[in-house]
Design a protein around this motif. Structure first.
Motif, PDB file in Angstrom:
ATOM      1  N   GLU A  79      -8.067   2.013  -2.729  1.00 46.17           N
ATOM      2  CA  GLU A  79      -8.565   1.744  -1.387  1.00 46.17           C
ATOM      3  C   GLU A  79      -9.797   2.609  -1.095  1.00 46.17           C
ATOM      4  OE1 GLU A  79      -9.440  -0.062   1.022  1.00 46.17           O
ATOM      5  OE2 GLU A  79      -7.403  -0.760   1.371  1.00 46.17           O
ATOM      6  N   TYR A 117       0.862  -1.181   0.000  1.00 44.71           N
ATOM      7  CA  TYR A 117       0.000   0.000   0.000  1.00 44.71           C
ATOM      8  C   TYR A 117       0.896   1.227   0.000  1.00 44.71           C
ATOM      9  CZ  TYR A 117      -3.276   3.546   1.633  1.00 44.71           C
ATOM     10  OH  TYR A 117      -4.042   4.690   1.752  1.00 44.71           O
ATOM     11  N   TRP A 123     -11.270  -0.898   5.865  1.00 41.81           N
ATOM     12  CA  TRP A 123     -10.543  -0.714   4.611  1.00 41.81           C
ATOM     13  C   TRP A 123     -11.064  -1.753   3.615  1.00 41.81           C
ATOM     14  CZ3 TRP A 123      -5.669   2.226   4.049  1.00 41.81           C
ATOM     15  CH2 TRP A 123      -5.411   3.058   5.150  1.00 41.81           C
ATOM     16  N   GLU A 124     -11.315  -1.326   2.415  1.00 45.72           N
ATOM     17  CA  GLU A 124     -11.861  -2.210   1.385  1.00 45.72           C
ATOM     18  C   GLU A 124     -11.024  -3.480   1.236  1.00 45.72           C
ATOM     19  OE1 GLU A 124     -14.146  -3.763  -1.726  1.00 45.72           O
ATOM     20  OE2 GLU A 124     -14.593  -2.111  -0.369  1.00 45.72           O
ATOM     21  N   SER A 125      -9.711  -3.351   1.345  1.00 45.12           N
ATOM     22  CA  SER A 125      -8.830  -4.509   1.174  1.00 45.12           C
ATOM     23  C   SER A 125      -9.042  -5.558   2.257  1.00 45.12           C
ATOM     24  CB  SER A 125      -7.365  -4.059   1.201  1.00 45.12           C
ATOM     25  OG  SER A 125      -7.075  -3.363   2.414  1.00 45.12           O
ATOM     26  N   ALA A 174      -2.824   3.653  -2.942  1.00 43.40           N
ATOM     27  CA  ALA A 174      -3.575   2.474  -3.389  1.00 43.40           C
ATOM     28  C   ALA A 174      -2.731   1.233  -3.127  1.00 43.40           C
ATOM     29  CB  ALA A 174      -3.909   2.592  -4.882  1.00 43.40           C
ATOM     30  N   PHE A 175      -3.275   0.086  -3.493  1.00 41.53           N
ATOM     31  CA  PHE A 175      -2.535  -1.170  -3.358  1.00 41.53           C
ATOM     32  C   PHE A 175      -1.908  -1.534  -4.701  1.00 41.53           C
ATOM     33  CE2 PHE A 175      -4.722  -1.652   0.626  1.00 41.53           C
ATOM     34  CZ  PHE A 175      -3.825  -2.386   1.389  1.00 41.53           C
TER      35      PHE A 175
END
Length: 293
Positions: A164, A148, A242-244, A268-269
């Motif tokens: 994210e 990230y 967190w979306e992840s 972002a990732f």
């Protein structure tokens, strides 16, 4: 003609003394006696023709020659260790690929997807290495790293995996127990994650960015995101999802979003792949699959 190198054993002893700061600690680490370490140091000094340690000080400090040799020995032994890791990895890798990521990403994002990857590609064994915090490193034993950040890394090839999204989440039973129809984050028990990572979004930063009042309750604190996620699943409070990490849990109904005020970070990732990816077909296959190709 250049003078021959001293025995590797002498250089290893010198590196241990330099790193640990004393003959005594180096002897304990190397599992030898202190006189044996002192003798090896004298042999190395005889070989290079000058003093490497100033024995007038306590503890002995490195001379200018010692500092020069220390840099070269540390770098040289480090490169040898990396090369050995690489050779071992090539021998053991076969039809395997190794991916490194944080423990939270591994637990909640990567592992469910690896189950599908393994079903589609049973010939490839995927090894997962995790870190509690920070960006996982690439090394000769790691083919891929999920990080990230801003994507500006120079140690491998970088491609974006996904953006994210951060939003408050909790379990449905916890939501049902709240005494007010509209969620009041200033009155709810918040779940915090203690971290030194400057990229981490705290509750204070989230509330300020959305113009919401501060939360003055004690809340609960955890040392990593997996603990906080489990606490949210157990109905102990509200966490920043967190979306992840929590995206799949929300889609499965195990957690619920509390508002429609997501915070979308600039970072972002990304998937970072080893520069030697062309030599690693299993890693190439996994990288393409994770990137949706």
């Amino acid at each position: 003609m250049a003078s021959p190198l001293p025995p590797l054993r002498l250089l290893s002893v010198f590196e241990a003394v330099s790193r640990t700061g004393s003959v005594q600690r180096a002897a304990m680490e190397l599992n030898v006696t202190q006189p044996a370490v002192s003798q090896a140091l004298r042999q190395l000094e005889d070989h290079v023709g000058t003093r490497l340690l100033d024995r007038k000080t306590r503890p002995a400090t490195r001379t200018e020659a010692g500092r020069i040799l220390e840099v070269a020995v540390t770098e040289g032994l480090g490169r040898i260790a990396d090369a050995i890791d690489h050779v071992r990895h090539l021998q053991m890798a076969g039809d395997s690929a190794t991916v490194a990521c944080s423990v939270g990403v591994a637990t909640y994002w990567l592992m469910p997807r690896l189950a599908r990857f393994s079903a589609e590609h049973p010939q490839v064994t995927v090894n997962v290495m995790t870190t509690l915090q920070g960006a996982p490193r690439l090394n000769p034993a790691v083919d891929l790293a999920i990080r990230y950040g801003n994507g500006r890394w120079a140690d491998g090839m970088v491609e974006k995996l996904f953006d994210e999204r951060v939003v408050p989440v909790c379990s449905q039973p916890f939501r049902d127990r709240l005494k007010f129809a509209e969620v009041k984050l200033d009155r709810a028990t918040l779940l915090h994650v203690n971290t030194d990572d400057p990229a981490w979004i705290t509750w204070a930063a989230y509330l300020k960015s959305k113009g919401l009042p501060d939360n003055l309750m004690a809340g609960r604190r955890f040392t990593n995101y997996v603990q906080a996620t489990q606490a949210a699943l157990d109905g102990q409070g509200v966490m920043l999802g967190w979306e992840s990490i929590t995206g799949d849990l929300v889609r499965e109904g195990r957690l619920v979003e509390l508002n429609d005020l997501p915070l979308v970070p600039v970072d972002a990732f990304y998937l970072v792949t080893t520069p030697m990816i062309d030599e690693r077909p299993p890693a190439q296959l996994l990288a393409s699959w994770l990137l949706g190709r």
